[in-house]
Design a protein around this motif. Structure first.
Motif, PDB file in Angstrom:
ATOM      1  N   HIS A 120       0.837  -1.200   0.000  1.00 23.09           N
ATOM      2  CA  HIS A 120       0.000   0.000   0.000  1.00 23.09           C
ATOM      3  C   HIS A 120       0.875   1.255   0.000  1.00 23.09           C
ATOM      4  CE1 HIS A 120      -2.636   3.122   1.767  1.00 23.09           C
ATOM      5  NE2 HIS A 120      -3.602   2.479   1.124  1.00 23.09           N
ATOM      6  N   GLY A 121       1.927   1.253   0.798  1.00 24.81           N
ATOM      7  CA  GLY A 121       2.816   2.405   0.848  1.00 24.81           C
ATOM      8  C   GLY A 121       3.526   2.654  -0.469  1.00 24.81           C
ATOM      9  N   ILE A 122       3.986   1.552  -1.146  1.00 23.85           N
ATOM     10  CA  ILE A 122       4.674   1.703  -2.435  1.00 23.85           C
ATOM     11  C   ILE A 122       3.728   2.309  -3.468  1.00 23.85           C
ATOM     12  CG2 ILE A 122       5.717   0.445  -4.358  1.00 23.85           C
ATOM     13  CD1 ILE A 122       6.830  -1.538  -2.278  1.00 23.85           C
ATOM     14  N   VAL A 123       2.498   1.810  -3.532  1.00 22.18           N
ATOM     15  CA  VAL A 123       1.534   2.300  -4.531  1.00 22.18           C
ATOM     16  C   VAL A 123       1.198   3.763  -4.261  1.00 22.18           C
ATOM     17  CG1 VAL A 123      -0.799   2.001  -5.438  1.00 22.18           C
ATOM     18  CG2 VAL A 123       0.603  -0.007  -4.931  1.00 22.18           C
ATOM     19  N   GLU A 124       1.021   4.137  -2.993  1.00 21.65           N
ATOM     20  CA  GLU A 124       0.725   5.537  -2.658  1.00 21.65           C
ATOM     21  C   GLU A 124       1.884   6.437  -3.062  1.00 21.65           C
ATOM     22  OE1 GLU A 124      -2.005   7.017  -1.248  1.00 21.65           O
ATOM     23  OE2 GLU A 124      -3.092   5.122  -1.460  1.00 21.65           O
ATOM     24  N   ASN A 125       3.131   5.982  -2.840  1.00 20.99           N
ATOM     25  CA  ASN A 125       4.292   6.797  -3.210  1.00 20.99           C
ATOM     26  C   ASN A 125       4.406   6.962  -4.723  1.00 20.99           C
ATOM     27  OD1 ASN A 125       5.093   7.227  -0.556  1.00 20.99           O
ATOM     28  ND2 ASN A 125       6.402   5.401  -0.510  1.00 20.99           N
ATOM     29  N   LEU A 126       3.914   5.989  -5.473  1.00 22.08           N
ATOM     30  CA  LEU A 126       3.917   6.080  -6.938  1.00 22.08           C
ATOM     31  C   LEU A 126       2.731   6.882  -7.467  1.00 22.08           C
ATOM     32  CD1 LEU A 126       4.957   2.405  -7.823  1.00 22.08           C
ATOM     33  CD2 LEU A 126       6.398   4.456  -7.849  1.00 22.08           C
ATOM     34  N   ARG A 127       1.969   7.529  -6.544  1.00 22.52           N
ATOM     35  CA  ARG A 127       0.764   8.314  -6.876  1.00 22.52           C
ATOM     36  C   ARG A 127      -0.292   7.450  -7.562  1.00 22.52           C
ATOM     37  NH1 ARG A 127       4.850  11.349  -8.759  1.00 22.52           N
ATOM     38  NH2 ARG A 127       4.166  11.193 -10.932  1.00 22.52           N
ATOM     39  N   GLY A 128      -0.357   6.201  -7.123  1.00 27.50           N
ATOM     40  CA  GLY A 128      -1.346   5.283  -7.670  1.00 27.50           C
ATOM     41  C   GLY A 128      -2.421   4.950  -6.661  1.00 27.50           C
ATOM     42  N   HIS A 129      -3.140   3.842  -6.949  1.00 27.05           N
ATOM     43  CA  HIS A 129      -4.249   3.443  -6.080  1.00 27.05           C
ATOM     44  C   HIS A 129      -4.330   1.922  -6.068  1.00 27.05           C
ATOM     45  CE1 HIS A 129      -8.107   3.412  -4.076  1.00 27.05           C
ATOM     46  NE2 HIS A 129      -8.619   2.667  -5.050  1.00 27.05           N
ATOM     47  N   ILE A 130      -4.619   1.380  -4.867  1.00 29.74           N
ATOM     48  CA  ILE A 130      -4.797  -0.065  -4.723  1.00 29.74           C
ATOM     49  C   ILE A 130      -6.150  -0.306  -4.062  1.00 29.74           C
ATOM     50  CG2 ILE A 130      -3.528  -0.073  -2.529  1.00 29.74           C
ATOM     51  CD1 ILE A 130      -2.690  -2.961  -3.197  1.00 29.74           C
ATOM     52  N   SER A 131      -6.891  -1.284  -4.553  1.00 26.34           N
ATOM     53  CA  SER A 131      -8.183  -1.653  -3.973  1.00 26.34           C
ATOM     54  C   SER A 131      -8.285  -3.168  -3.979  1.00 26.34           C
ATOM     55  CB  SER A 131      -9.342  -1.027  -4.754  1.00 26.34           C
ATOM     56  OG  SER A 131      -9.332  -1.468  -6.112  1.00 26.34           O
ATOM     57  N   VAL A 132      -9.281  -3.704  -3.253  1.00 26.36           N
ATOM     58  CA  VAL A 132      -9.429  -5.144  -3.139  1.00 26.36           C
ATOM     59  C   VAL A 132     -10.902  -5.499  -3.228  1.00 26.36           C
ATOM     60  CG1 VAL A 132      -9.469  -5.018  -0.618  1.00 26.36           C
ATOM     61  CG2 VAL A 132      -8.874  -7.169  -1.736  1.00 26.36           C
ATOM     62  N   GLN A 133     -11.172  -6.611  -3.880  1.00 33.22           N
ATOM     63  CA  GLN A 133     -12.519  -7.174  -3.972  1.00 33.22           C
ATOM     64  C   GLN A 133     -12.423  -8.633  -3.540  1.00 33.22           C
ATOM     65  OE1 GLN A 133     -13.558  -6.640  -8.090  1.00 33.22           O
ATOM     66  NE2 GLN A 133     -13.572  -4.395  -7.959  1.00 33.22           N
ATOM     67  N   SER A 134     -13.369  -9.058  -2.687  1.00 36.82           N
ATOM     68  CA  SER A 134     -13.258 -10.420  -2.174  1.00 36.82           C
ATOM     69  C   SER A 134     -14.635 -10.975  -1.859  1.00 36.82           C
ATOM     70  CB  SER A 134     -12.380 -10.436  -0.915  1.00 36.82           C
ATOM     71  OG  SER A 134     -12.159 -11.756  -0.478  1.00 36.82           O
ATOM     72  N   SER A 135     -14.790 -12.271  -2.098  1.00 41.14           N
ATOM     73  CA  SER A 135     -16.023 -12.983  -1.748  1.00 41.14           C
ATOM     74  C   SER A 135     -15.693 -14.461  -1.628  1.00 41.14           C
ATOM     75  CB  SER A 135     -17.110 -12.756  -2.796  1.00 41.14           C
ATOM     76  OG  SER A 135     -16.769 -13.385  -4.011  1.00 41.14           O
ATOM     77  N   ASN A 136     -16.549 -15.189  -0.918  1.00 39.41           N
ATOM     78  CA  ASN A 136     -16.353 -16.635  -0.762  1.00 39.41           C
ATOM     79  C   ASN A 136     -16.442 -17.369  -2.093  1.00 39.41           C
ATOM     80  OD1 ASN A 136     -16.032 -16.376   1.979  1.00 39.41           O
ATOM     81  ND2 ASN A 136     -18.211 -16.612   2.423  1.00 39.41           N
ATOM     82  N   LYS A 137     -17.224 -16.835  -3.005  1.00 38.51           N
ATOM     83  CA  LYS A 137     -17.471 -17.521  -4.274  1.00 38.51           C
ATOM     84  C   LYS A 137     -16.384 -17.244  -5.298  1.00 38.51           C
ATOM     85  CE  LYS A 137     -20.919 -17.852  -7.971  1.00 38.51           C
ATOM     86  NZ  LYS A 137     -22.224 -17.349  -8.457  1.00 38.51           N
ATOM     87  N   ASP A 138     -15.976 -15.949  -5.408  1.00 37.56           N
ATOM     88  CA  ASP A 138     -15.061 -15.553  -6.477  1.00 37.56           C
ATOM     89  C   ASP A 138     -13.621 -15.391  -6.027  1.00 37.56           C
ATOM     90  OD1 ASP A 138     -17.239 -15.467  -8.205  1.00 37.56           O
ATOM     91  OD2 ASP A 138     -17.702 -13.381  -7.634  1.00 37.56           O
ATOM     92  N   GLY A 139     -13.327 -15.557  -4.762  1.00 36.82           N
ATOM     93  CA  GLY A 139     -11.956 -15.388  -4.298  1.00 36.82           C
ATOM     94  C   GLY A 139     -11.618 -13.920  -4.085  1.00 36.82           C
ATOM     95  N   THR A 140     -10.321 -13.598  -4.184  1.00 33.77           N
ATOM     96  CA  THR A 140      -9.845 -12.248  -3.886  1.00 33.77           C
ATOM     97  C   THR A 140      -9.113 -11.687  -5.094  1.00 33.77           C
ATOM     98  OG1 THR A 140      -9.588 -12.820  -1.552  1.00 33.77           O
ATOM     99  CG2 THR A 140      -8.417 -10.863  -2.338  1.00 33.77           C
ATOM    100  N   THR A 141      -9.376 -10.377  -5.357  1.00 41.07           N
ATOM    101  CA  THR A 141      -8.729  -9.687  -6.475  1.00 41.07           C
ATOM    102  C   THR A 141      -8.178  -8.358  -5.979  1.00 41.07           C
ATOM    103  OG1 THR A 141     -10.223 -10.692  -8.098  1.00 41.07           O
ATOM    104  CG2 THR A 141      -9.045  -8.682  -8.755  1.00 41.07           C
ATOM    105  N   PHE A 142      -6.881  -8.147  -6.214  1.00 41.74           N
ATOM    106  CA  PHE A 142      -6.246  -6.858  -5.923  1.00 41.74           C
ATOM    107  C   PHE A 142      -6.063  -6.115  -7.233  1.00 41.74           C
ATOM    108  CE2 PHE A 142      -5.173  -9.137  -2.104  1.00 41.74           C
ATOM    109  CZ  PHE A 142      -5.191  -8.176  -1.106  1.00 41.74           C
ATOM    110  N   LEU A 143      -6.468  -4.815  -7.263  1.00 42.72           N
ATOM    111  CA  LEU A 143      -6.345  -3.992  -8.460  1.00 42.72           C
ATOM    112  C   LEU A 143      -5.426  -2.825  -8.133  1.00 42.72           C
ATOM    113  CD1 LEU A 143      -9.681  -4.803  -8.132  1.00 42.72           C
ATOM    114  CD2 LEU A 143      -9.520  -4.162 -10.542  1.00 42.72           C
TER     115      LEU A 143
END
Length: 970
Positions: free
Chosen positions: A796-819
């Motif tokens: 999270h710190g690396i992405v913030e320093n690169l002026r970017g954005h990180i988010s996460v989506q997760s569910s029991n059915k579809d698993g976890t996705t980091f964008l």
């Protein structure tokens, strides 16, 4: 012999011895006797009767036997006496009226007030007004004869209606008493006091109005003051809480106030005119009489205590007797006595309390000096009473407390009580004791009554307790007290703050409400039972509070023992060691990384030396063979592999924190492929790894090592989530455009082109309750020893320093996705700005080369000689330094390694610069903890290069440092 006028009537016979009745009458009249006179005669001649009436007899009666005069005489006497009395009364009334008229006229001539006499019937005519009317009203009295209301014209406008109403309503009110103002012709104002009265006739009907007015202008203030004084005196005497009396010069009571009736249960009229000998017992009267004699004989006041008997026993009176001097008359005696029997009894009790009290009691004068102290005061401080009374209290007070003590005295001087005042008082041993004071002023006796208590032990105990309370209240531990029912009776601030509840909503509740029923039943109950047996208990447990993740707690239980030895509760201290455990784990991880870094540094130095030889000979091979030759291809592939080895060493150093991040334009595709290649060897075979790129150029401005850390951490977490059942791990790379107002991204993210990395797994997903915390430092769901909780926080710190954005989506059915979205870097379109390979620069000059690695010196010597330089090589830095001292100007440049036996490159450079400060020096190192580019430049070294050094890089650097030194050498 007797006054004849004392008789109501005189009855005389006409014939008397020595004279007749008429002669007697004349004699009596000469003696001013006016009593009625009845003449009795036996001669009933008319001549005698005429002479008798001429002489002045009142009546005449003939003593004829046949006339029955004796029967007529009583009636005649009664009639004569009655007639004479009426005549006398009328004469007196007439005389009195004449005298009254004379006196009235004389009075009115000298009376400064105004007297009105007005007819009641309308119109009300003025019957009389005194002469002073014209002087006071400044208006002619004759106008009143024309208009009886003319006097109202002079009244002040603000008073006229009020007085007019009072005058015209006399028939209903019967009278009035008013003060008002009149305005004279010269404009001056006079104050008038008027009384009006309705006069009734003998039938009770009103027929006249009498008015009396006075000019009170000059004495209004004096009159009001006198009236107020008289009223105050009357109220004072009526409410005086004691006896007040006056005696004449013969010691007889002239005045007694009402208090005498209540004190002696008498009617004061029975004592007026009597002396004390007539109303009091002899012994008491004698004592009182003695004091009275002294007062009148010395004409001085006397204060004394008198014992006077009453129906309920002896009473003590505080008495003040004083002479009242009268002009041209002997003095009389005045006295005031206050019953102080209760005070006497109270004083006796007070003296007992004063002597027996364990507290310090004293009486202080308004000058600050002690007037009286009790034994406890003397015992505690060790002074005698004489020593205490010889100095003001401030003399014994601690210097730091004197200002506050003076302020307390000032408060008492303002008749305000002082409560719970504390200061320090010096005892005879020069020790200062803390005293707590309560004092009340009695300024009428110029004294202050004070009680003090020694609180020295309490003060220091309280001070220590406050420190302890401060420690407890500011402790981050959970501190609480459990009663016999395991209900919370007291908690500290840390307990309240953690559960976000005020203490009043916590106390009284069961501890299971906060630790949970399962934990209470399975672990806490047994420990509490053990503690209530009198044993201190300490244990560790993992606790899951409501809405929280697992916390690692240290719990200490101590029995609370009462003074009688019984155990009434348990004090509990809950210390959260979760962060401590994580920090310990982080420290261990850091130590591991430091060990890896130290190992990596050593490996990097040796490996870079090896790579430098490999890369150098490979480049030399490409120069000596044409491009189409197979040998050229071999050397080229050796160079490519060597450069990859160099980059790999750089990644290892960066990962182990041995070098700083160096952001630059980087294509994410190859970096991710390289990271996945390294990761592939550790991923189990039941996990399928997929990587797809949807755009040829995915350039961002970043350090490749940081991108590597992002991929390694996200894929490592995904691999852990896919255990043990396996699944799919997908990495997708593509370009996106973020427009302003895109709800998928925060508004702080700048619109534009971005490169997006999507890392997905088909695992069980992240629970909703912990999803918001996954980026928190040290947060982990892995068991102790399996994770540091720093991976996602670092990502999270690396992405913030690169002026970017990180988010996460997760569910029991579809698993976890980091964008992850990182801003795309736009390469320059101008061909002149595109980096081009550095050319090989020929040159000339004598180069001194010092390096303990023979393979490196061989390749560099051949390379530099190929470019036209003369090269002298030494593998021993001490020998090189000695040779340089013999001929310093023989060499044009020094190229030296940093890490060498006997003498480091930086040390060699300092020694050579002492000999020849203008000599260009190039310092090379495979890795060093002690020197970097900045330190080298500060030392005077011209250039600093990291191994493996490419030959074109070395030729460019050598050309540059020599060109800078030529003007100086010339």
């Amino acid at each position: 012999e007797q006054s004849p006028s004392q008789f109501d009537i005189i009855i005389s016979d006409f014939k008397l011895p020595g004279m007749d009745g008429l002669t007697l009458l004349r004699t009596l009249r000469q003696m001013q006797c006016s009593s009625p006179f009845i003449l009795l005669t036996g001669n009933g001649s008319e001549q005698t009767a005429i002479e008798a009436f001429k002489a002045g007899v009142t009546d005449y009666l003939v003593k004829a036997s046949q006339s029955g005069y004796l029967d007529l005489l009583p009636a005649l006497v009664s009639e004569v006496i009655g007639h004479h009395r009426m005549k006398t009364r009328n004469e007196l009334l007439e005389l009195s009226l004449k005298e009254a008229n004379v006196r009235f006229q004389q009075f009115m001539e000298h009376y400064h007030g105004i007297f009105w006499l007005t007819d009641y019937e309308e119109p009300r005519k003025s019957l009389y007004v005194s002469p002073s009317y014209e002087y006071v009203w400044d208006r002619p009295a004759r106008l009143l004869l024309q208009n009886s209301l003319d006097w109202l014209e002079a009244l002040h406008p603000e008073d006229r209606d009020r007085i007019k109403t009072a005058y015209h309503t006399l028939n209903t009110t019967g009278g009035y008493n008013e003060i008002y103002r009149i305005v004279r012709s010269d404009g001056s104002i006079r104050w008038i006091h008027e009384r009006g009265l309705m006069n009734n006739n003998h039938l009770g009907n009103p027929y006249r109005i009498t008015r009396l007015a006075e000019d009170i202008t000059d004495r209004t203030t004096m009159s009001e003051a006198l009236q107020a004084s008289e009223e105050r005196f009357a109220q004072f005497m009526a409410h005086l809480p004691g006896l007040a009396y006056m005696k004449d010069e013969h010691y007889r009571f002239m005045y007694l106030n009402q208090e005498f009736e209540q004190a002696f249960h008498i009617d004061i009229k029975h004592w007026i005119g009597k002396t004390v000998h007539e109303v009091l017992p002899p012994d008491t009267a004698a004592k009182l009489q003695h004091d009275d004699d002294w007062v009148l004989s010395h004409r001085q006041s006397l204060d004394t205590i008198e014992d006077i008997p009453s129906t309920d026993g002896i009473h003590q009176y505080l008495t003040c007797k004083f002479p009242i001097l009268q002009k041209d008359q002997p003095p009389i005696l005045g006295g005031v006595s206050i019953d102080v029997t209760g005070q006497f009894k109270a004083e006796i009790q007070r003296d007992h309390i004063f002597s027996l009290s364990l507290d310090l009691m004293c009486i202080i004068g308004i000058d600050g000096y002690l007037k009286k102290t009790n034994p406890a005061f003397e015992k505690l401080l060790g002074y005698t009473q004489e020593e205490l009374l010889s100095q003001p209290l401030i003399f014994f007070t601690h210097p730091d407390d004197r200002a506050s003590t003076q302020a307390a005295f000032q408060q008492l001087a303002e008749e305000k009580d002082v409560v719970d005042f504390q200061n320090r008082i010096r005892d005879i041993r020069d020790n200062y004791l803390w005293l707590e004071w309560r004092a009340t002023p009695q300024l009428q006796v110029k004294s202050i009554y004070a009680v003090a208590r020694d609180i020295t032990q309490r003060y220091y105990a309280t001070k220590a307790l406050r420190r302890y309370e401060q420690i407890v209240s500011t402790s981050s531990d959970f501190l609480c007290f459990l009663d016999e029912e395991n209900c919370l009776q007291a908690v500290n601030h840390g307990f309240c703050e953690y559960f976000n509840l005020p203490a009043r909503e916590i106390t009284g509740r069961h501890i299971r409400d906060f630790v949970g029923a399962d934990l209470f039943e399975t672990q806490l109950t047994g420990h509490l039972a053990e503690c209530r047996k009198g044993r201190a208990v300490c244990f560790h447990q993992q606790v899951t509070f409501s809405g929280e993740n697992v916390r690692f707690m240290e719990v200490r239980l101590n029995p609370y023992v009462e003074s009688d030895g019984t155990i009434s509760g348990v004090t509990a201290i809950w210390r959260d060691l979760t962060e401590q455990k994580r920090l310990e784990q982080h420290v261990r991880q850091t130590q591991k990384m430091e060990s890896i870094g130290t190992l990596a540094g050593g490996i990097a130095h040796d490996f870079n030396n090896i790579l430098m030889a490999i890369l150098g000979w490979a480049e030399m091979g490409t120069w000596k063979h044409p491009n189409g030759d197979s040998a050229y291809q071999y050397f080229e592939q050796i160079g490519i592999a060597g450069k990859r080895g160099r980059d790999l060493i750089q990644q290892i150093l960066t990962f182990s924190r041995q070098t700083e991040h160096q952001p630059r334009p980087v294509d994410l595709g190859p970096v991710i492929e390289e990271s996945l290649t390294m990761l592939g060897a550790t991923i189990p075979s039941n996990i399928e790894l997929r990587f797809s790129i949807h755009h040829n150029m995915n350039i961002v401005f970043a350090d490749p090592v940081q991108i590597h850390q992002i991929i390694m951490n996200l894929c490592s977490n995904a691999e852990h989530a896919l255990r043990p059942n396996g699944g799919t791990l997908t990495i997708d790379l593509h370009a996106i455009i973020i427009e302003k107002g895109d709800v998928r991204f925060p508004p702080t993210l700048n619109p534009g082109r971005y490169v997006q990395i999507v890392v997905s797994d088909s695992g069980p997903g992240i629970p909703d309750q912990i999803l918001p915390k996954i980026f928190d430092p040290f947060f982990t769901t892995k068991p102790v020893g399996k994770g540091t909780g720093m991976g996602l926080s670092m990502v999270h710190g690396i992405v913030e320093n690169l002026r970017g954005h990180i988010s996460v989506q997760s569910s029991n059915k579809d698993g976890t996705t980091f964008l992850i979205a990182i801003p795309e870097y736009q390469l320059p379109t101008d061909s002149s700005l595109v980096a081009k390979p550095s050319p090989i620069c020929p040159g000339s000059g004598h180069v001194l080369m010092v390096d303990d690695e023979v393979t490196i010196t061989e390749v560099l010597k051949e390379f530099l000689e190929h470019l036209g330089y003369t090269v002298t090589v030494h593998i021993n830095p001490l020998e090189a330094l000695e040779m340089f001292r013999l001929n310093p100007h023989r060499f044009d440049c020094l190229i030296t390694d940093q890490t060498m036996p006997t003498l480091g490159g930086d040390q060699l450079s300092r020694e050579i610069l002492k000999i020849r400060p203008d000599l260009p020096i190039i310092l090379c190192t495979g890795f060093s903890h002690t020197i970097d580019n900045e330190k080298a430049l500060e030392q005077g070294i011209s250039a600093f290069l990291y191994k493996p050094i490419l030959l074109d890089q070395l030729s460019q650097t050598l050309t540059q440092v020599l060109s800078h030194s030529k003007p100086e050498n010339s």
